[in-house]
Design an enzyme around this catalytic site. Structure first.
Site, PDB file in Angstrom:
ATOM      1  N   GLU A 160       5.314  -8.699  -3.119  1.00  0.00           N
ATOM      2  CA  GLU A 160       4.135  -8.931  -3.950  1.00  0.00           C
ATOM      3  C   GLU A 160       4.505  -9.644  -5.249  1.00  0.00           C
ATOM      4  O   GLU A 160       4.213  -9.198  -6.364  1.00  0.00           O
ATOM      5  CB  GLU A 160       3.405  -7.627  -4.246  1.00  0.00           C
ATOM      6  CG  GLU A 160       2.783  -6.994  -3.013  1.00  0.00           C
ATOM      7  CD  GLU A 160       1.951  -5.756  -3.310  1.00  0.00           C
ATOM      8  OE1 GLU A 160       1.047  -5.441  -2.505  1.00  0.00           O
ATOM      9  OE2 GLU A 160       2.211  -5.106  -4.345  1.00  0.00           O
ATOM     10  N   GLU A 317       0.364  -5.374   4.492  1.00  0.00           N
ATOM     11  CA  GLU A 317       0.109  -4.028   3.976  1.00  0.00           C
ATOM     12  C   GLU A 317      -1.387  -3.753   3.951  1.00  0.00           C
ATOM     13  O   GLU A 317      -2.194  -4.627   3.642  1.00  0.00           O
ATOM     14  CB  GLU A 317       0.636  -3.853   2.546  1.00  0.00           C
ATOM     15  CG  GLU A 317       2.125  -3.819   2.386  1.00  0.00           C
ATOM     16  CD  GLU A 317       2.518  -3.544   0.934  1.00  0.00           C
ATOM     17  OE1 GLU A 317       1.698  -2.973   0.178  1.00  0.00           O
ATOM     18  OE2 GLU A 317       3.633  -3.923   0.554  1.00  0.00           O
TER      19      GLU A 317
END
Length: 696
Positions: A160, A317
């Protein structure tokens, strides 16, 4: 699954046998005696792709230059022996304590000039040469050791990127920003012109005088702020490329990183990042701070597919239930996790993965849900996880098919940054809300939407929506104009085409770049206060915004009945003569000069779609039923097969409502195994996936 970004040439493709079902696994949080049990349970659930070493730095390099790979070796071998493939992280997402203690200069600074300290994650500045040196040394060691390991199916760079540290304002970032500006503008005179520094005595005499846009006593130079966003996105992309270069030296396995296409993350221009990925991957969590979290999920999935240029992508995710970082962390209802997952699959995902495998017992995310909850296997959550794994196995044949859509919408991170600047006509209007409103309307009307970047080829679409595209380049606006001139249909909403790429207003009247196409001229914006309602002559309602529009050839479809623009056009339609021999009918450009209420926006877009012959997949009479088609090449958006192609299409029927629904279709339901003859019945909250009968 075999998926490769179409622009990536000879780069390695991500191949997986069917739809991947995966999760993050953090074995370092658990005693080794648990690992074998975890692998056995993964097999029971059908998990076949596991992300490892995402936050492993302090475990595999506990002290500078001292490496311990024994634990990672063991778990890789255990997973490989069980037939589970690995998405291997480089381990660089968060620096270990010894690094920040030894080099506190790597810590990031925020816009008020204060430092953010270790104790969380991503406590590093993207411009830090010291951090990069240590991180790349780690990547080298990981890649050397595992570059040829048979379990590794995908490389996962960092994690991320930019979630917390995308914008850093320290002195090292300032110097890097100046270097980026020199490369972009070459001369200080050119920069002064681009930034309009004649305003407020901001003219620079040397690049050395320039700082990042730290907090000021007044509003900041908007062009400088936009360029700092561009620089920051590029700086992190440069970091990604540095890790990628190391991995390429040791491995031919495809490489990616997990994007954050979501409502609350906006600092990276993923249109620039996407071509660098071997496969597009995204993290998405339901945002219960929004009025319609499921609608935002649908939007994010469509945008992720747009980044993949319509090809398959990876949901890296999501959560089985509640997250831990929202003010109110709501649990998902029974069946909601499955419904969310299959919505992503319907919209092009060929992998469904979760954070994380086993719920943590300590740390900041100990109350974040997981595939294996604190309650263990004797739980509703675990049973739904196992059921989802079996369902995904039954959908394996869908991999590689593409989502069918004949409506497109333009989306721009640059326009998001610019339109939401400090000094704008109304803080009651923001870019993403207008984009979401248009997408949600089309979803209610039953249309599947492709999200595309400004300047993309639009020729395959029957209808194009341009919501509040404040910043647009000349060439990007020309693509829209040429599309309409070739017989296309477009709907453009207010605050579009206002400035060029340097945030310079296009003089002569709004909407600037689209004025001639729309056959109008807007003399002045006239926004209204929050809560103030606007009424149109037709009886439709609106809020937030009005404009003083003059029709210059366009047909006026509706006018403002009250408010500061009373009597002026609110909705217009301009017929554009075709410049194409292949176009049978002229193009049409519609304009909305206000923020219509949902029912009113639905009515306008319904008319536009009908005129453009854009047929919805779903039926708006069943607003809770989302209908999406995936098909092999050669299928039209309505499911019909073109000559020469074997028929293979799949209709996803996603029932978000609390009541059963029925819809016409023939084929085989892959979820239940039942044959569907004319009518599919979808229970409340359920999903059905129909392999369509080509003879229907």
């Amino acid at each position: 699954m075999s998926t490769q970004h179409p622009a990536s040439g000879a780069r390695p493709a991500f191949s997986h046998d069917g739809i991947a079902f995966g999760c993050d696994y953090n074995p370092e949080q658990w005693d080794r005696s648990v690992w074998r049990e975890d692998v056995d349970l993964m097999r029971e659930a059908g998990v076949d792709l596991v992300a490892l070493n995402i936050f492993g730095w302090s475990h595999i390099e506990p002290r500078p230059g001292e490496y311990d790979f024994d634990g990672l070796d063991e778990i890789l071998d255990l997973l490989h022996a069980a037939g589970i493939r690995v998405n291997l992280g480089t381990g660089t997402a968060s620096a270990p304590p010894w690094l920040t203690a030894r080099h506190p200069e790597i810590l990031p600074q925020v816009e008020d000039g204060t430092t953010r300290f270790p104790g969380g994650r991503q406590a590093w500045c993207p411009s830090s040469a010291v951090f990069r040196r240590y991180a790349l040394e780690l990547v080298e060691k990981v890649a050397e050791r595992y570059g040829q390991h048979p379990a590794v199916e995908l490389w996962h760079v960092s994690n991320e990127l930019g979630c917390h540290n995308a914008l850093c304002y320290d002195d090292e970032s300032a110097e890097a920003f100046r270097g980026w500006l020199r490369a972009r503008y070459t001369t200080i005179e050119r920069l002064n012109t681009a930034w309009g520094t004649s305003f407020w005595s901001q003219q620079y005499s040397d690049f050395a005088e320039i700082l990042p846009p730290r907090l000021t006593l007044s509003s900041r130079n908007p062009s400088q702020v936009i360029d700092f966003h561009r620089f920051s996105s590029d700086e992190l992309l440069g970091y990604y490329r540095a890790e990628l270069e190391v991995l390429r030296r040791h491995s031919s396995v495809p490489v990616t990183t997990n994007f954050m296409v979501t409502a609350h993350i906006r600092n990276l221009d993923y249109w620039q990042w996407a071509p660098e990925m071997d496969v597009i991957a995204n993290d998405h969590y339901l945002d219960n701070r929004l009025a319609a979290p499921t609608a935002e999920l649908s939007f994010a999935a469509d945008l992720t597919r747009g980044l993949a240029l319509g090809g398959p992508w990876v949901l890296m995710e999501q959560s089985t239930g509640a997250v831990n970082w929202q003010p109110h962390n709501l649990a998902k209802a029974p069946g909601e996790m499955t419904r969310n997952s299959l919505t992503h699959v319907a919209k092009g995902a060929d992998a469904v993965c979760f954070f994380q495998w086993r719920a943590s017992l300590q740390g900041s995310e100990k109350f974040h849900s997981a595939l294996l909850p604190h309650a263990g296997t004797d739980s509703e959550m675990w049973r739904e996880v196992v059921d989802l794994g079996h369902t995904l196995d039954r959908l394996d044949e869908i991999t590689g098919t593409r989502v069918q859509a004949d409506v497109a919408m333009l989306f721009s991170w640059e326009s998001w940054w610019a339109a939401d600047g400090e000094s704008r006509p109304s803080h009651g209007v923001d870019y993403l809300s207008q984009v979401h409103a248009a997408h949600a309307s089309l979803r209610r009307l039953g249309h599947t939407v492709d999200l595309v970047r400004p300047g993309a080829d639009l020729s395959a679409y029957k209808l194009v929506i341009v919501p509040s595209l404040y910043l647009v380049r000349d060439a990007e606006a020309e693509v829209v104009s040429n599309y309409v001139a070739a017989g296309g249909h477009v709907v453009i909403t207010f605050f579009s085409g206002i400035v060029d790429e340097e945030d310079r207003v296009r003089a002569g009247g709004y909407p600037g770049a689209f004025r001639e196409l729309l056959g109008i001229n807007v003399e002045e914006f006239a926004p209204v206060l929050p809560g103030q309602r606007l009424t149109l002559a037709s009886g439709m309602s609106a809020t937030a915004w009005s404009e003083r529009v003059r029709a210059r050839g366009a047909e006026v479809l509706d006018t403002f009945a009250d408010g500061p623009s009373a009597g002026r056009p609110a909705i217009t339609r301009n017929v554009v003569a075709s410049n194409s021999d292949s176009a049978n009918t002229p193009g049409v450009a519609r304009y909305l000069a206000t923020s219509l209420d949902p029912d009113a926006l639905d009515a306008v877009l319904r008319d536009a779609a009908a005129e453009a012959s854009a047929r919805p997949q779903g039926d708006e009479r069943e607003p809770g039923l989302e209908v999406i088609r995936r098909a092999t090449a050669g299928h039209a958006a309505d499911g019909h097969t073109t000559a020469g192609d074997a028929p293979r299409s799949y209709l996803f029927l996603i029932n978000h409502s609390a009541h059963d629904v029925e819809t016409p279709v023939r084929g085989l339901d892959l979820v239940t195994g039942d044959t569907v003859d004319n009518i599919a019945r979808v229970p409340a909250g359920a999903v059905r996936v129909i392999r369509e009968d080509p003879a229907r």
